[in-house]
Design an enzyme around this catalytic site. Structure first.
Site: not given
Ligand code: FRU
Length: 484
Positions: A44-47, A63, A106-107, A223
């Site tokens: 999974l990719l997020n921020d 992320q 985290y981010s 966030e």
């Molecule tokens: C936003 C978030 C951030 C956090 C990160 C964790 O999508 O929830 O607030 O640092 O993702 O992966």
């Protein structure tokens, strides 16, 4: 596959090579892999994180949870680019491997200091009672991509916030370094805190105040706050969770919003005369947008094209999420515009006059104009019956409507299948980027943007005009070889 807590937080070294091979093969077999958008090899990719200019190149991390389509033990993956369009992973990663980030790197953001890239991020820690401890911490990356953690907490959790305190963004304002951090106060309202680097030392932060931006105090958490400056005007981008829809109506689980101020007062932590709260994107997926002022002054932004707490059809291929193309932010007539960086045109391999098509490879751009007294009903990812992603551009009715209900696999149905926005009754342009399962639609050169995902069936590759007309071009796009 539903992940247990043990699996989500299992040490990276404890996953077997066989398991990783299996999910990598599964991911690579997905029919929806993108051509020119950053996505993961598996997991999974997020921020977007650490978007910056370093060592003569653009740096962009994301992320990452490598072991499947779940939010688990996060790390950062490093990619770099010379043109803001072609981003390639370098192999460098920021791992969750110290007592200050044991449950996730985290981010955060990045800034070059003395030939090294300072990574400023949130260390997520859970103690033996599963109580969360957020630490704002740092690391230095050298020009070889080696990352060394800074062995001290740079900003502790304030006494007036809960354990929701994260996502530091470092920025320079008039020669001084500042950072903003998103949080939740003890009344469980979302706030943003401003800190200043004492003597411009990135190891030494003093609290200035809670950012005053006419916070309506209805969200429970902010966030990913970002502050950029466009022609000296501060633009605050952030993701309020739980914002009251009476303040601003939105359909996505959480919105990504912005405000433009008239000035920034760093001494009192205030955006002076903040304008109205606005949607950054009118589409289905756009979150955690990260923006920064490049050394040449431009404000550049990139978004996560997925949302928290949503399941995607790619989950069964053991991956999820992608990043948007890089957008340049400008202000025209007091409004924020987002335009794809100029170099995106380098992906064009062939130009044709716009017309219906029964078959494409779903990797293309349309550059269209709809006249003021006209309207266009267009289907992208269209099958032979004309079912697909339906876009209506109707200047005469002053509306844009986007409907994904007939486009392949349904998902996120709780949040509706239609999105809309208002436009003026004037000739309207649309730059539409299609990439297998991603769309990014820029109305009037970025005045309004609709981004999102669709997961079309194999026969959904056409372009159909249902009604009305438009003039313009069709461009085939091709990224070339991609190494993710
Ligand atoms: C936003 C978030 C951030 C956090 C990160 C964790 O999508 O929830 O607030 O640092 O993702 O992966």
């Amino acid at each position: 596959m539903a992940f247990t807590t043990e699996e989500r937080y299992r040490a990276y070294a404890d996953w077997s090579a066989d398991y990783i091979d299996t999910i990598r093969n599964n991911t690579q077999s997905s029919p929806w892999r993108t051509n020119f958008h950053i996505e993961t090899p598996h997991g999974l990719l997020n921020d977007p994180n650490g978007f910056s200019y370093f060592n003569g190149k653009w740096t962009l991390f994301y992320q990452y949870f490598p072991f499947g389509a779940a939010h688990g033990l996060k790390s950062w993956v490093h990619t770099e680019s010379t043109d803001l369009v072609h981003f390639e992973p370098t192999g460098s990663m920021l791992y969750p491997d110290t007592p200050f980030d044991s449950h996730g790197a985290y981010s955060g953001s990045a800034m070059q200091f003395d030939g090294k890239l300072f990574l400023f991020y949130t260390g997520n820690v859970r103690d033996e009672n599963w109580i969360r401890h957020p630490y704002q911490i740092g690391a230095l990356m050298d020009t070889e991509g080696r990352i060394q953690k800074i062995d001290q907490v740079l900003i502790e959790q304030p006494t007036d916030t809960t354990d929701h305190f994260r996502d530091p963004q470092i920025f320079n304002f008039k020669g001084n370094y500042y950072t903003i951090v998103g949080g939740q106060n003890l009344e469980q309202k979302g706030i943003i805190k401003l800190y200043k680097a004492v003597d411009n030392d990135y190891l030494n932060w003093e609290y200035v105040g809670d950012l005053n931006f006419d916070n309506d105090q209805t969200a429970y958490m902010m966030e990913c706050p970002n502050l950029v400056f466009i022609e000296d005007k501060p633009v605050l981008l952030y993701c309020p969770q739980g914002l009251d829809k009476a303040i601003l109506d939105y359909d996505n689980i959480y919105p990504n919003l912005y405000k433009i101020g008239q000035a920034f007062d760093a001494d009192t932590a205030a955006m002076v005369n903040p304008g109205p709260l606005e949607q950054l994107d009118y589409g289905f997926e756009c979150y955690a947008t990260q923006a920064f002022n490049a050394p040449d002054g431009r404000a550049l932004a990139v978004s996560w094209l997925a949302l928290p707490d949503v399941e995607y059809p790619t989950d069964r291929y053991d991956y999820q999420g992608c990043l948007s193309i890089v957008k340049e932010l400008t202000i025209k007539d007091g409004k924020l515009y987002q335009t794809p960086v100029e170099a995106i045109t380098s992906l064009r391999t062939d130009a044709q006059v716009f017309a219906e098509k029964t078959e494409t490879n779903n990797v293309y751009e349309l550059d269209l104009t709809v006249e003021a007294d006209s309207s266009l009903g267009l289907v992208l990812f269209a099958d032979a019956e004309g079912h697909g992603l339906k876009l209506t551009i109707a200047p005469a009715n002053k509306r844009i409507v986007l409907d994904r209900k007939d486009c392949g696999e349904a998902f996120a149905l709780d949040f509706g299948t239609e999105r809309q926005c208002q436009i003026d009754n004037q000739a309207t342009t649309a730059n539409i980027f299609i990439d297998k399962s991603v769309f990014e639609i820029f109305i009037n050169k970025g005045e309004k943007v609709f981004s999102g995902r669709v997961f079309p069936r194999q026969d959904q590759t056409g372009i159909k005009v249902l009604s009305g007309q438009a003039t313009g071009n069709y461009y085939s796009l091709d990224y070339g070889r991609k190494t993710n």
